[in-house]
Design an enzyme around this catalytic site. Structure first.
Site: not given
Length: 310
Positions: A63, A151, A179, A219
């Site tokens: 992001t 992740y 995550k 998150v």
């Protein structure tokens, strides 16, 4: 059986100390033409996000347009955010790459800068086998003393981390959390039942679902504008108040639709910040492009449905 209290859970305390519970994957503000990072805006945005309710920030994630920022920019941005809010929130550095040596370099740079932890995504595009994913994560974990949040996001990386691999990774003393953006609640439930790995929702539409089966935090992308509600929802689950958590989640549906389903997260987050008159909106770097006028119009309606006055 009595009520669950977070303070009684060793995994919860360990992960919260390392990463926090409500984290936003922060966008990277650029100047008007996208050629340079606006570090002053980044510092202000980091402060705004912590003021809004985040007790953790992820810097240099997807992001944050990490594929289009170089190592020097990543390092300077991390330092700026640490200086701005490092005494008020955990600052987690993205150290993901599809090149293990590059990930190790990013991890070492982040550790030297003072990051509180690392986010390490599954290597993407080259689609390594499970043995390669395991070796990659262990190499990064062994390269510094920082705690690691794995992740798992097969929609972007092209390959999911299997349960067996995740369980093996959970045995490493510095790999504390995952995550989870795999969209598989059952797999998450299995891992949490069989290991001490802390789970964070990495997929805003599934935040409540993952929290309800044992995730300890989020998150988020939408946390740029609704971290206060995320904080309330996490606390409601911790206090066994499911009805309140459901009510908050319902209020978030238009926001999540507007930011997560209309276009890429970074595009719509920056458009949202701009519409709300907040720092952090504005230009992106190619291949990302700004939201179109029509997308902004629909997004504005979504934000209004979600409780914002515009």
């Amino acid at each position: 059986m009595g009520e669950w209290h977070p303070s009684d859970n060793v995994v919860f305390v360990k992960a919260v100390d390392a990463f926090g519970t409500v984290l936003t994957a922060m966008v990277t503000p650029f100047n008007a033409d996208g050629t340079k990072i606006d570090f002053a805006a980044a510092a202000q945005l980091a402060n705004d996000l912590v003021d809004l309710g985040n007790n953790g920030l992820v810097v240099n994630g997807t992001t944050g347009e990490s594929p289009t920022t170089d190592e020097h920019e990543k390092l300077e941005l991390l330092k700026v955010v640490l200086d701005a809010v490092g005494n008020r929130a955990r600052v987690i550095a993205g150290a993901g790459s599809n090149d293990t040596a590059h990930s190790v370099l990013l991890a070492k740079d982040a550790a030297a800068a003072g990051a509180h932890g690392l986010l390490v995504v599954t290597p993407y595009y080259n689609k390594p086998p499970q043995a390669g994913i395991f070796a990659h994560m262990i190499a990064v974990a062994d390269s510094t003393d920082l705690p690691i949040m794995v992740y798992d996001i097969p929609g972007r990386s092209g390959v999911a981390i299997s349960n067996d691999t995740m369980l093996q990774l959970s045995e490493h003393p510095k790999i504390l959390a995952n995550k989870d953006a795999k969209g598989d609640i059952w797999a998450a439930s299995q891992i949490m039942a069989q290991s001490d790995l802390a789970y964070y929702s990495g997929d805003d539409p599934l935040n409540l679902a993952l929290l309800s089966v044992g995730a300890i935090g989020v998150v988020s992308v939408t946390g740029h504008v609704v971290a206060d509600r995320h904080k309330q929802m996490v606390e409601a689950i911790q206090n066994n108040d499911v009805l309140t958590a459901r009510k908050i989640n319902e209020s978030l549906v238009p926001i999540t639709e507007g930011i997560m389903t209309r276009a890429g997260g970074a595009i719509m987050v920056k458009a949202s910040l701009d519409l709300l008159g907040r720092v952090g909106g504005g230009s992106l770097r190619l291949p990302l492009v700004p939201a179109t006028p029509e997308q902004r119009k629909v997004l504005k309606a979504d934000l209004i449905k979600g409780g914002f006055s515009l």
